[in-house]
Motif scaffolding. Structure first.
Motif, PDB file in Angstrom:
ATOM      1  N   SER A 247       0.830  -1.199   0.000  1.00 13.09           N
ATOM      2  CA  SER A 247       0.000   0.000   0.000  1.00 13.09           C
ATOM      3  C   SER A 247       0.867   1.252   0.000  1.00 13.09           C
ATOM      4  O   SER A 247       0.399   2.350  -0.257  1.00 13.09           O
TER       5      SER A 247
ATOM      6  N   VAL B 147      -7.630  -6.379   7.430  1.00 14.36           N
ATOM      7  CA  VAL B 147      -6.630  -5.395   7.845  1.00 14.36           C
ATOM      8  C   VAL B 147      -5.350  -6.138   8.199  1.00 14.36           C
ATOM      9  O   VAL B 147      -5.392  -7.158   8.874  1.00 14.36           O
TER      10      VAL B 147
ATOM     11  N   GLY C   3      -1.840  -5.261  10.052  1.00 18.63           N
ATOM     12  CA  GLY C   3      -1.214  -4.160  10.777  1.00 18.63           C
ATOM     13  C   GLY C   3      -2.158  -2.986  10.725  1.00 18.63           C
ATOM     14  O   GLY C   3      -3.287  -3.058  11.205  1.00 18.63           O
ATOM     15  N   ARG C   4      -1.705  -1.891  10.100  1.00 15.31           N
ATOM     16  CA  ARG C   4      -2.613  -0.770   9.956  1.00 15.31           C
ATOM     17  C   ARG C   4      -2.994  -0.564   8.500  1.00 15.31           C
ATOM     18  O   ARG C   4      -3.404   0.533   8.086  1.00 15.31           O
ATOM     19  N   THR C   5      -2.838  -1.594   7.706  1.00 18.26           N
ATOM     20  CA  THR C   5      -3.086  -1.489   6.276  1.00 18.26           C
ATOM     21  C   THR C   5      -4.362  -2.212   5.898  1.00 18.26           C
ATOM     22  O   THR C   5      -4.515  -3.391   6.188  1.00 18.26           O
TER      23      THR C   5
ATOM     24  N   ILE D 258     -11.356   0.784  11.212  1.00 19.50           N
ATOM     25  CA  ILE D 258     -10.287   0.224  12.046  1.00 19.50           C
ATOM     26  C   ILE D 258      -8.972   0.980  11.841  1.00 19.50           C
ATOM     27  O   ILE D 258      -8.277   1.319  12.791  1.00 19.50           O
ATOM     28  N   THR D 259      -8.646   1.278  10.589  1.00 19.26           N
ATOM     29  CA  THR D 259      -7.303   1.797  10.313  1.00 19.26           C
ATOM     30  C   THR D 259      -7.229   3.309  10.221  1.00 19.26           C
ATOM     31  O   THR D 259      -6.167   3.886  10.402  1.00 19.26           O
ATOM     32  N   GLY D 260      -8.351   3.963   9.937  1.00 23.69           N
ATOM     33  CA  GLY D 260      -8.286   5.382   9.600  1.00 23.69           C
ATOM     34  C   GLY D 260      -7.798   5.525   8.168  1.00 23.69           C
ATOM     35  O   GLY D 260      -7.419   4.546   7.528  1.00 23.69           O
TER      36      GLY D 260
ATOM     37  N   PRO E  31      -5.138   6.738   5.512  1.00 21.45           N
ATOM     38  CA  PRO E  31      -3.734   7.156   5.416  1.00 21.45           C
ATOM     39  C   PRO E  31      -3.561   8.342   4.480  1.00 21.45           C
ATOM     40  O   PRO E  31      -4.407   8.595   3.627  1.00 21.45           O
TER      41      PRO E  31
END
Lengths: 513, 95
Positions: free
Chosen positions: A389, A417, A419-421, A480-482, A484
């Motif tokens: 990503s 998801v 990690g944060r991706t 969950i991640t917001g 980026p």
């Protein structure tokens, strides 16, 4: 010897009803002077053994500007590419196009060869690690061309990729070049990708660490295709062959996704006697085999064949009689390699037979269902398996687009998801497989069906499964991640992604951050 | 909340954050993100946690490996509690 005087007889230049006469000029004369694309460098010699890689490079006729090819059957255990490229650099040869079937983390030393101009261009299915990182930042002037496994066979057969010399590491061969992948210390199983190179390269050099007595047959690569054989200390590290993409799934989340995928495949009505399947690398798709097996045992259902990408799990299903045959273009672990040697219904197939879209038929077209991994899936069901990503190359096209196009049901599995991706996104960073080939997406938060397959959605609902819109999965991921910040790309094209038919499906641009 | 010593919490495992909180005259926040595209989100989450605890002066370093907001919040709060010499979290004060 004079041309018209072949074999001591005087021959006319032409014969009515026959045509022009090419007179006999010595047993090996035509081989050496043929001018045909296929060089026959060692025809007639009882032994093709050479003392070193350096000598093989000299006698292969390799020159600056040419194309060399390799295979990736040793995966993360490959020692051949680096050995050969170091020797090529020592010989002062430059500006090469390299066309390996794929590249992995162990090929980081190629970065230096790119910097020094030994390598000018790369064709590959995938790139990982340091080399991928540097390529993504503009290491090469020419963009890397990413192809699928079927697309590579097509390109080599059609001449888009024309290897002048194929350097092929083989776990065993004899002095004449009869080679196979399932015996020897570095056994890797199938040589399916390498078989294409052996057939179409202008000259073929085999490297092996296990020289067998002649004749080493049945052979995967026959002596009729081989020019030189070089014995080296080691061609592959067995520990690396099953490393990386095929780790054994224990992660409960991957198991959950795999179980859901099999439930959905079942609800779609695919699992019946005589069906066929393929599962890709990656945790969830490997884990799916386990649940598929349990279901087949419970129902007493048997599959006609499994294709791939063969693992210990599919090999076990063959031995249990749950699968009628294995068609193996690439063995993912040592158990699969052992099975190829031991089981008569475990067949080695080449990449042309596996997935070449312009061949007169290939095995992927026979598939009922394929389970594939993904880095990203977007609102149009396009799948990215090549860039992260963050825009950096970190994967491989592999057989993804080939099997998705060929199979009756293409299932893509991914954790929603990592990690944060987020895996389900608005727009994938890079398209490898077009959404039109993807039927079903299964995540740990639910599954979504391509709107093109209303029949499938109806079948799944009838089977008691909840079907979400792909947009709903994206919203859950985003919560969950917001969101980026966008990736910062430059304007340079560092990669061209080819679809399996050779058309361009997407571009990879350099990353700045 | 008053910071009286150095407090740390968390790890550098994937999906986690390692947070250190030290005495300092004003509030200083350093973010080291594995994925820089999320650095602004991480900063927001860390600032929100500090505000919730009423930390107004400290040097806070967040080194994170793609941690989610909830993880950032938990690690920042724990590091602050330790740096303030508190044994228990002021649960009533938290949202």
């Amino acid at each position: 010897m004079k041309a018209k005087d072949g074999g001591g007889r005087t021959l006319p230049e032409t014969i009515a009803g026959f045509g022009k006469v090419a007179a006999f000029a010595g047993a090996w004369a035509s081989a050496a002077n043929r001018g045909a694309p296929r060089k026959l460098l060692s025809a007639g010699r009882p032994s093709k053994l050479l003392g070193s890689i350096d000598e093989a490079i000299r006698r292969s006729g390799l020159e600056s500007g040419m194309t060399v090819s390799f295979h990736h059957h040793f995966r993360e255990g490959d020692l051949v590419v680096n050995l050969v490229m170091d020797a090529i650099a020592r010989a002062g040869i430059r500006d090469l196009t390299i066309a390996p079937s794929s590249l992995t983390n162990v090929h980081a030393p190629l970065v230096e060869h790119c910097r020094r101009g030994v390598i000018k261009r790369i064709y590959t299915s995938g790139l990982r690690g340091e080399l991928a990182e540097q390529v993504s930042r503009g290491l090469l002037e020419a963009p890397v061309v990413i192809h699928s496994h079927g697309g590579r066979s097509r390109a080599i057969r059609e001449g888009t990729i024309r290897p002048d010399v194929a350097f092929l590491g083989v776990p065993s061969c004899d002095r004449a070049g009869n080679a196979r992948g399932w015996s020897g210390e570095s056994a890797c199983g199938s040589l399916g990708y390498a078989m294409v190179d052996a057939r179409h390269a202008c000259s073929v050099v085999l490297l092996t660490d296990f020289l067998e007595d002649y004749p080493a047959i049945p052979a995967s690569i026959g002596q009729e295709l081989v020019d030189w054989v070089v014995q080296v200390d080691r061609v592959g590290d067995p520990a690396g062959i099953s490393k990386g993409a095929t780790r054994l799934p224990k992660d409960p989340r991957e198991l959950l996704i795999a179980r859901r995928a099999v439930q959905a495949i079942d609800a779609a009505g695919v699992i019946r006697d005589g069906f066929s399947f393929q599962t890709g690398s990656g945790g969830s798709s490997l884990a799916a085999v386990r649940f598929l097996r349990e279901l087949m045992l419970e129902r007493g259902v048997k599959a006609s064949f499994a294709l791939g990408g063969i693992t210990s799990q599919t090999a076990r299903m063959l031995e249990e009689g749950l699968v009628g045959a294995l068609l193996d273009v690439q063995s993912f672990d040592s158990d699969a390699a052992r099975s190829l040697a031991a089981n008569s219904r475990h067949y080695e197939i080449d990449a042309t037979c596996y997935a070449d879209p312009h061949a007169a038929g290939c095995a992927v077209d026979q598939l009922d269902v394929v389970v594939l991994s993904a880095l990203e899936i977007d609102m149009a069901f396009n799948v990215n398996v090549i860039t992260g990503s963050d825009g950096v190359i970190r994967g491989a096209s592999g057989g993804h687009s080939d099997t998705a196009a060929g199979s009756g049901l293409a299932v893509v599995v991914a954790p929603l998801v990592r990690g944060r991706t987020a895996s389900v996104v608005d727009r994938v960073e890079t398209i490898v497989t077009p959404g039109e080939s993807v039927d079903l997406v299964v995540t740990d938060y639910g599954l979504a069906v391509n709107p093109r397959r209303a029949d499938l959605a109806a079948a799944l609902r009838k089977g008691g499964l909840e079907v979400l819109e792909i947009g709903e999965l994206r919203e859950i991921a985003e919560r969950i991640t917001g969101v980026p910040e966008p990736v910062e790309h430059g304007n340079r094209i560092v990669g061209v992604v080819e679809y399996r038919d050779g058309t361009v499906i997407d571009l990879i641009r350099d990353v700045r951050a | 909340m008053e910071i009286i010593k150095t407090g740390v919490a968390g790890t550098l495992e994937s999906c986690d954050a390692s947070v250190s909180v030290e005495e300092h005259g004003l509030l200083e926040l350093v973010i080291e993100s594995a994925d820089s595209r999320f650095a602004p989100r991480v900063r927001e989450a860390a600032l929100a946690a500090l505000a919730e605890l009423g930390v107004r002066a400290a040097r806070v370093t967040v080194r994170e490996k793609s941690a989610l907001d909830c993880t950032i919040r938990a690690r920042v709060m724990t590091a602050c509690l330790r740096a303030a010499g508190l044994e228990k979290a002021p649960w009533e004060a938290l949202k």
